[in-house]
Design a protein around this motif. Sequence first.
Motif, PDB file in Angstrom:
ATOM      1  N   PHE A 497       0.692  -1.355   0.218  1.00 46.02           N
ATOM      2  CA  PHE A 497       0.018   0.048   0.078  1.00 46.02           C
ATOM      3  C   PHE A 497       0.832   1.307  -0.038  1.00 46.02           C
ATOM      4  O   PHE A 497       0.649   2.115  -0.694  1.00 46.02           O
ATOM      5  N   SER A 498       1.883   1.375   0.753  1.00 43.23           N
ATOM      6  CA  SER A 498       2.732   2.442   1.063  1.00 43.23           C
ATOM      7  C   SER A 498       3.208   2.828  -0.346  1.00 43.23           C
ATOM      8  O   SER A 498       3.677   4.115  -0.840  1.00 43.23           O
ATOM      9  N   SER A 499       3.697   2.024  -1.276  1.00 43.73           N
ATOM     10  CA  SER A 499       4.421   2.259  -2.673  1.00 43.73           C
ATOM     11  C   SER A 499       3.686   2.661  -3.575  1.00 43.73           C
ATOM     12  O   SER A 499       3.933   3.019  -4.699  1.00 43.73           O
ATOM     13  N   GLY A 500       2.281   2.520  -3.369  1.00 42.96           N
ATOM     14  CA  GLY A 500       1.311   3.035  -4.162  1.00 42.96           C
ATOM     15  C   GLY A 500       1.000   1.842  -5.376  1.00 42.96           C
ATOM     16  O   GLY A 500       0.131   2.131  -6.448  1.00 42.96           O
ATOM     17  N   ALA A 501       1.220   0.703  -5.014  1.00 43.78           N
ATOM     18  CA  ALA A 501       1.311  -0.452  -6.168  1.00 43.78           C
ATOM     19  C   ALA A 501      -0.292  -0.798  -6.306  1.00 43.78           C
ATOM     20  O   ALA A 501      -0.727  -1.057  -7.604  1.00 43.78           O
ATOM     21  N   VAL A 502      -1.275  -0.535  -5.232  1.00 42.43           N
ATOM     22  CA  VAL A 502      -2.605  -0.961  -5.247  1.00 42.43           C
ATOM     23  C   VAL A 502      -3.309   0.380  -6.042  1.00 42.43           C
ATOM     24  O   VAL A 502      -4.311  -0.017  -6.399  1.00 42.43           O
ATOM     25  N   GLY A 503      -2.732   1.538  -5.460  1.00 47.90           N
ATOM     26  CA  GLY A 503      -3.508   2.511  -5.948  1.00 47.90           C
ATOM     27  C   GLY A 503      -3.139   3.787  -4.862  1.00 47.90           C
ATOM     28  O   GLY A 503      -2.502   3.805  -3.801  1.00 47.90           O
ATOM     29  N   LYS A 504      -3.598   5.062  -5.394  1.00 50.48           N
ATOM     30  CA  LYS A 504      -3.212   6.218  -4.500  1.00 50.48           C
ATOM     31  C   LYS A 504      -4.375   6.451  -3.603  1.00 50.48           C
ATOM     32  O   LYS A 504      -5.549   5.903  -3.873  1.00 50.48           O
ATOM     33  N   GLY A 505      -4.257   7.079  -2.409  1.00 49.13           N
ATOM     34  CA  GLY A 505      -5.121   7.224  -1.343  1.00 49.13           C
ATOM     35  C   GLY A 505      -4.596   7.640  -0.053  1.00 49.13           C
ATOM     36  O   GLY A 505      -3.866   8.151   0.103  1.00 49.13           O
ATOM     37  N   VAL A 506      -5.428   7.206   0.978  1.00 45.11           N
ATOM     38  CA  VAL A 506      -5.005   7.748   2.394  1.00 45.11           C
ATOM     39  C   VAL A 506      -5.223   6.462   3.430  1.00 45.11           C
ATOM     40  O   VAL A 506      -5.995   5.611   2.919  1.00 45.11           O
ATOM     41  N   ALA A 507      -4.641   6.836   4.530  1.00 46.37           N
ATOM     42  CA  ALA A 507      -4.880   5.650   5.669  1.00 46.37           C
ATOM     43  C   ALA A 507      -5.505   6.391   6.887  1.00 46.37           C
ATOM     44  O   ALA A 507      -5.332   7.789   6.941  1.00 46.37           O
ATOM     45  N   ILE A 508      -6.154   5.620   7.593  1.00 50.03           N
ATOM     46  CA  ILE A 508      -6.783   6.196   9.004  1.00 50.03           C
ATOM     47  C   ILE A 508      -6.706   5.422   9.952  1.00 50.03           C
ATOM     48  O   ILE A 508      -6.807   4.221   9.889  1.00 50.03           O
ATOM     49  N   THR A 591      -4.782   0.068  11.172  1.00 52.63           N
ATOM     50  CA  THR A 591      -4.808   0.989  10.154  1.00 52.63           C
ATOM     51  C   THR A 591      -5.583   0.770   8.992  1.00 52.63           C
ATOM     52  O   THR A 591      -5.469  -0.428   8.158  1.00 52.63           O
ATOM     53  N   THR A 592      -6.398   1.493   8.722  1.00 44.25           N
ATOM     54  CA  THR A 592      -7.508   1.224   7.609  1.00 44.25           C
ATOM     55  C   THR A 592      -7.124   2.179   6.287  1.00 44.25           C
ATOM     56  O   THR A 592      -6.931   3.394   6.488  1.00 44.25           O
ATOM     57  N   ILE A 593      -7.043   1.426   5.176  1.00 45.13           N
ATOM     58  CA  ILE A 593      -6.515   1.913   3.931  1.00 45.13           C
ATOM     59  C   ILE A 593      -7.731   2.181   2.976  1.00 45.13           C
ATOM     60  O   ILE A 593      -8.482   1.512   2.848  1.00 45.13           O
ATOM     61  N   VAL A 594      -7.707   3.595   2.378  1.00 46.73           N
ATOM     62  CA  VAL A 594      -8.605   3.668   1.309  1.00 46.73           C
ATOM     63  C   VAL A 594      -8.143   4.293   0.037  1.00 46.73           C
ATOM     64  O   VAL A 594      -7.321   5.366   0.109  1.00 46.73           O
ATOM     65  N   VAL A 595      -8.096   3.291  -0.841  1.00 42.00           N
ATOM     66  CA  VAL A 595      -7.242   3.838  -2.145  1.00 42.00           C
ATOM     67  C   VAL A 595      -8.264   3.492  -3.047  1.00 42.00           C
ATOM     68  O   VAL A 595      -9.084   3.048  -3.335  1.00 42.00           O
ATOM     69  N   VAL A 596      -7.870   4.176  -4.470  1.00 44.20           N
ATOM     70  CA  VAL A 596      -8.364   4.122  -5.714  1.00 44.20           C
ATOM     71  C   VAL A 596      -7.733   3.371  -6.525  1.00 44.20           C
ATOM     72  O   VAL A 596      -6.497   3.497  -6.903  1.00 44.20           O
ATOM     73  N   THR A 597      -8.337   2.049  -6.809  1.00 42.89           N
ATOM     74  CA  THR A 597      -7.234   0.913  -7.419  1.00 42.89           C
ATOM     75  C   THR A 597      -7.113   1.313  -8.966  1.00 42.89           C
ATOM     76  O   THR A 597      -6.242   0.784  -9.590  1.00 42.89           O
ATOM     77  N   ASN A 598      -8.186   2.233  -9.608  1.00 40.44           N
ATOM     78  CA  ASN A 598      -7.845   2.483 -10.955  1.00 40.44           C
ATOM     79  C   ASN A 598      -7.224   3.882 -11.012  1.00 40.44           C
ATOM     80  O   ASN A 598      -7.731   4.744 -11.702  1.00 40.44           O
ATOM     81  N   SER A 599      -6.269   4.398 -10.117  1.00 41.41           N
ATOM     82  CA  SER A 599      -5.856   5.619  -9.979  1.00 41.41           C
ATOM     83  C   SER A 599      -5.293   6.031 -11.449  1.00 41.41           C
ATOM     84  O   SER A 599      -5.434   7.330 -11.846  1.00 41.41           O
ATOM     85  N   GLY A 600      -4.809   5.237 -12.321  1.00 43.70           N
ATOM     86  CA  GLY A 600      -4.351   5.649 -13.618  1.00 43.70           C
ATOM     87  C   GLY A 600      -5.437   6.352 -14.465  1.00 43.70           C
ATOM     88  O   GLY A 600      -5.029   6.923 -15.572  1.00 43.70           O
ATOM     89  N   ASP A 601      -6.606   6.094 -13.961  1.00 50.31           N
ATOM     90  CA  ASP A 601      -7.720   6.645 -14.731  1.00 50.31           C
ATOM     91  C   ASP A 601      -8.076   7.971 -14.685  1.00 50.31           C
ATOM     92  O   ASP A 601      -9.029   8.824 -15.220  1.00 50.31           O
TER      93      ASP A 601
END
Length: 626
Positions: A497-508, A591-601
């Motif tokens: 998650f931290s590398s952004g491999a899954v997508g961009k976002g934020v953690a809570i 830690t709860t992660i919220v990411v946009v998995t299709n960030s490239g779009d």
Amino acid sequence: MGYKELGQEILDNVGGKENVKSLVHCATRLRFNLKEDSQANVDALKNLSGVAGVVNQGGQFQVIVGGDVKFVFNEIEKMLGSQSFKEERTEDDKKGIISKVLDTIASIFVPIIPALTGAGMLRAFLALFTMLGWLSTDSQTYQFLSLIGDAAFYFLPLLLASSAAKKFGCNQYIAITLGAVMLHPTFVAMVANAKETGDSLSLFGLPVTIANYGSSVIPIILAVWFLSYVEPLVDKFMPSAIRIFMSPLFTLLIVAPITLILIGPLGTILGNGLGSIVEFINSYANWLVPLLVGTFTPLLVMTGMHYGLIPIGINMLATSGFDTVAGPGMMVSNIAQGGAALAVAFKTKNSSIKQLAFSSGISAVAGITEPALYGINLKYKKPLISAMIGGGAAGLFIGIMNVGRYAQVAPGIFALPSFFGEKGMSNFIYAVISCLIAFVVGFIVSLILGIDEEKESPLSESQVAETDLLLNKIGGIIASPIAGEVINLENVADEVFSSGAVGKGVAILPSDGKVYSPIDGKISATFESNHAIGLQSDSEMEILIHVGIDTVTLNGNGFTSHVSDGQKVSKGDLLLEADLEVIKNNRLEDTTIVVVTNSGDFSKIEPTDKKSVNVGEALINVTADN
């Protein structure tokens, strides 16, 4: 995502081609037999666009793709190339005997079902056309069409030899040759002459049972299974210089005679014995088997155990020409599922559920039940119960009336022509009545029971209205699904998650374990461990909410899901609950992660600059590409 790209993603996430023992497909699913199921990344597979779900049951790792499964299968088959699919006979194989048997049956019969279904439908329509007087049995047209319709069934041992060879990992063409030996005109003539004259047959001085193997099932499967042990043994002891031509010679000289002398007759006895058992049951309780099949087919499909019925039905058609076990019960079960799903379409006020229920209900009536089963009936439970009641009621009727089919066809409304045959119109009329019973009972019971669509929401009307306005105005605001302290994704203790491999976002860092929908959209992925959930917004954002680090290892302990795959959700709907104490007690981070998995779009994905958020507050601003 194209078929090739999707196929590559699926293959990578089942552990690569090295982890694949065999691969077949049915109407909606890729059915893998893997060396190590643990190497498959179920979470990643469920998140793939184009994958509706993953089921690991019945000895197979099944990836649900839908109607395009054939095209994805073709691409994966190209990637697998000519690699051997030979089964590894290891002592640490953890599959139970039932799973092994079901896996074997499915792997052998699934590839040949299209040929049998096509030929079966042709035979069914020929029976209908001749009964209506549209086609004379004396015409050459009828004779040619009858020839085409009978070919797949008469040469069934050849089809089974091919698929069994792939399953058992032996030479496919030697296996087909064994089937050809059993069907060779000379052998057929020798058997016919022996029956007429009363003479016996012998090979190497040993008696050969006088038997016909046309349309037979069990003998060739046993023969190819025996071949899979003899072939490597011959190869092992044959000098390499002459192995290329001497190994096939000795393999045939060993396996073919033993097949004719021992294995073929044994398979014939087993096939006839199976038919006798079914006949015995039908003699004393002819209503029992259709009742059970009509009622429990949905559960059999979910576990893959319905493949155990297919060879029974085919064997009955081969031995008696009349199947009262597999076809009729599965047909009314599928139609009852369609009725139950269509009732949901009439009952629900949710437009998304209505659309899915209507399309999948029509599909189920036609014989393809997976969309209705997994998308509606199983998800909401009550429609599944309704379908089982409808299928059971119709199954009881066809059992009492001794309704059967005369050809192997897909079990749906279009299978009705296969009920024309020696019993004339009565068998067909009873089949039509059974379909009406299945549909009407399934529909009415489902209409009465309905489905539960109520959901819990923590948002006030003003919060919902405010977020609605923001979404409608910008079209890319992801609300916070959980309350807590906001941290940068780069600071998460998980490199994926931290590398952004899954997508961009934020953690809570959550202050509460309840997770709510941050958007209007639908559930795109759920997980058996309930530790994460995938969503797709109405504006095409694909979002992953992952509660905790390595919490998948809890196997669902401490997690409760409130939604299912494909379900329509609104902002503020309760998605899942996590017991934060259970996570911490197991020395894991919550830690709860919220990411946009299709960030490239999207051109920009900007997390909030707030240090803490409440449920429903703007969390991530997503800007679409221009």
